[in-house]
Design a protein around this motif. Sequence first.
Motif, mmCIF file in Angstrom:
data_model
loop_
_atom_site.group_PDB
_atom_site.id
_atom_site.type_symbol
_atom_site.label_atom_id
_atom_site.label_comp_id
_atom_site.label_asym_id
_atom_site.label_seq_id
_atom_site.Cartn_x
_atom_site.Cartn_y
_atom_site.Cartn_z
ATOM 1 N N SER A 125 0.841 -1.185 0.000
ATOM 2 C CA SER A 125 0.000 0.000 0.000
ATOM 3 C C SER A 125 0.879 1.239 0.000
ATOM 4 C CB SER A 125 -0.933 0.026 1.216
ATOM 5 O OG SER A 125 -1.857 1.094 1.099
ATOM 6 N N THR A 127 1.728 5.200 1.537
ATOM 7 C CA THR A 127 1.680 5.961 2.776
ATOM 8 C C THR A 127 1.884 7.433 2.463
ATOM 9 O OG1 THR A 127 2.646 6.202 4.989
ATOM 10 C CG2 THR A 127 4.155 5.575 3.227
ATOM 11 N N PRO A 128 1.091 8.357 3.100
ATOM 12 C CA PRO A 128 0.086 8.057 4.117
ATOM 13 C C PRO A 128 -1.252 7.625 3.537
ATOM 14 C CG PRO A 128 0.277 10.420 3.830
ATOM 15 C CD PRO A 128 1.329 9.810 2.954
ATOM 16 N N THR A 129 -1.938 6.781 4.320
ATOM 17 C CA THR A 129 -3.290 6.346 3.999
ATOM 18 C C THR A 129 -3.938 5.902 5.292
ATOM 19 O OG1 THR A 129 -4.617 5.016 2.458
ATOM 20 C CG2 THR A 129 -2.758 3.909 3.535
ATOM 21 N N LEU A 131 -4.691 3.425 8.077
ATOM 22 C CA LEU A 131 -3.742 2.400 8.503
ATOM 23 C C LEU A 131 -4.341 1.174 9.171
ATOM 24 C CD1 LEU A 131 -0.966 4.729 10.008
ATOM 25 C CD2 LEU A 131 -0.967 3.615 7.755
ATOM 26 N N SER A 132 -5.625 1.144 9.443
ATOM 27 C CA SER A 132 -6.183 0.080 10.286
ATOM 28 C C SER A 132 -5.855 -1.321 9.776
ATOM 29 C CB SER A 132 -7.701 0.235 10.401
ATOM 30 O OG SER A 132 -8.029 1.292 11.247
ATOM 31 N N MET A 134 -3.343 -2.377 7.800
ATOM 32 C CA MET A 134 -1.931 -2.723 7.852
ATOM 33 C C MET A 134 -1.418 -2.857 9.279
ATOM 34 S SD MET A 134 -2.838 -1.556 4.812
ATOM 35 C CE MET A 134 -2.968 0.233 4.941
ATOM 36 N N GLU A 135 -1.844 -1.977 10.173
ATOM 37 C CA GLU A 135 -1.403 -2.070 11.564
ATOM 38 C C GLU A 135 -1.881 -3.363 12.208
ATOM 39 O OE1 GLU A 135 -1.013 2.640 12.844
ATOM 40 O OE2 GLU A 135 -2.865 1.562 13.300
ATOM 41 N N ILE A 144 4.522 -5.372 5.609
ATOM 42 C CA ILE A 144 3.908 -4.278 4.857
ATOM 43 C C ILE A 144 4.945 -3.663 3.930
ATOM 44 C CG2 ILE A 144 2.551 -2.175 4.962
ATOM 45 C CD1 ILE A 144 1.262 -4.614 6.355
ATOM 46 N N TRP A 146 5.607 -0.740 1.945
ATOM 47 C CA TRP A 146 5.118 0.633 1.813
ATOM 48 C C TRP A 146 5.678 1.325 0.578
ATOM 49 C CZ3 TRP A 146 1.006 1.835 4.278
ATOM 50 C CH2 TRP A 146 0.748 1.392 5.580
ATOM 51 N N PHE A 345 0.215 12.679 9.876
ATOM 52 C CA PHE A 345 0.283 11.711 8.783
ATOM 53 C C PHE A 345 1.680 11.798 8.163
ATOM 54 C CE2 PHE A 345 -4.237 12.598 9.202
ATOM 55 C CZ PHE A 345 -4.772 11.317 9.203
#
Length: 374
Positions: A125, A127-129, A131-132, A134-135, A144, A146, A345
Amino acid sequence: MKGLSRRDWLKTSTLGGGLALFGGTGIVSSLSAEEIKKYNPRPIAGPIRLGSNENPYGPSESMRKAMVAAFDNGCRYPWGYNASLVKMIAEKEGVPEDYIVLTAGSTEGLKVAGITFGRGREIISCTPTFLSMMEYAELWGTEINWVPLNKDLDFDLDEIEKRVSYETGLVFLCNPNNPTGKLLPADRVLDFCEKVSQRTVVFSDEAYYDYITEPNYPSMVELVKKGHDVVVSRTLSKVYGLAGIRMGYLIAKPDLAKKLKDRVVANTNIMAIEAGKAALADADFYKFSLQKNEEAKAMIIQTLNELKLPYLPSHANFVFFQSGKDIKELGEIMEKKGFIIGRAFPPLNDWCRISTGTIEEITLYNRAIKEVLG
């Protein structure tokens, strides 16, 4: 909403031409006093929350009545009551019912998809986006991969496509993106999802899809219908004003949908189910929410223009702008003035995301931000 085109409505409503700005004091609503009273939210009380992209006008009266009427069934497990909601959603999206996965807000759907397809593999994915996914997936051993947003602060689809390999379990897109509010070019994102879904699962987070005003902009649900390995998430948290009720859903072809259903953790609840059914039937509140969002965005943007601060075009219920001040410092200053603004972010640490509160809240916010950054 079945039979309701948000883009056609926005083009023909007063937002397109009849809404007037008066000397920087705000926007005069085209709604009658009775309509405004009908959707009058709770009284302003500090701190004013402009940091979580919530719809402060919800839940609507019809949703509240539906939840109250469901109290007697609060002793029952929800799975015997969700069939009618699944049917409504399937009709709205134009898919069979076995394509729909109900979740406790779209966030649960993101987390479930992350561990379903990413565990032991990687998720790619930008970043920033948001995050739920991926975290949460990282907690279960997912790597991940990035990719930075490109120079225009868009998802770098070319670079993501280059990085897809046999190790890739899922590619995550957020479109419109959070925190930027930007929209990917329609033809490019369709082509990307069609190609990449032949190699791995593509997840399209469309939490803010209702706010898109670009004519004929496609949802990736169209690729789901064609049998591609694409999963789309939607939520009733935003335009429908149900963030605190937790009602969302995923759309995927049946084999992917079953995998996701088997891993759902929280499930929905009776109140959320009934609120969701009422929300999908409440065309008046849907139109009202879109209109008030456009009004509030226009007010925010007018102030940014006055302050000569750069900002991104937004297809969501927030505006992302470059404040020139570290977001941590700006957040502390604004909190002392009674406002909660968007979080950091990285690496865009001098950018600020402001949600569209009520007209009254944005009027107060504009006054405060001019004092701080003017």
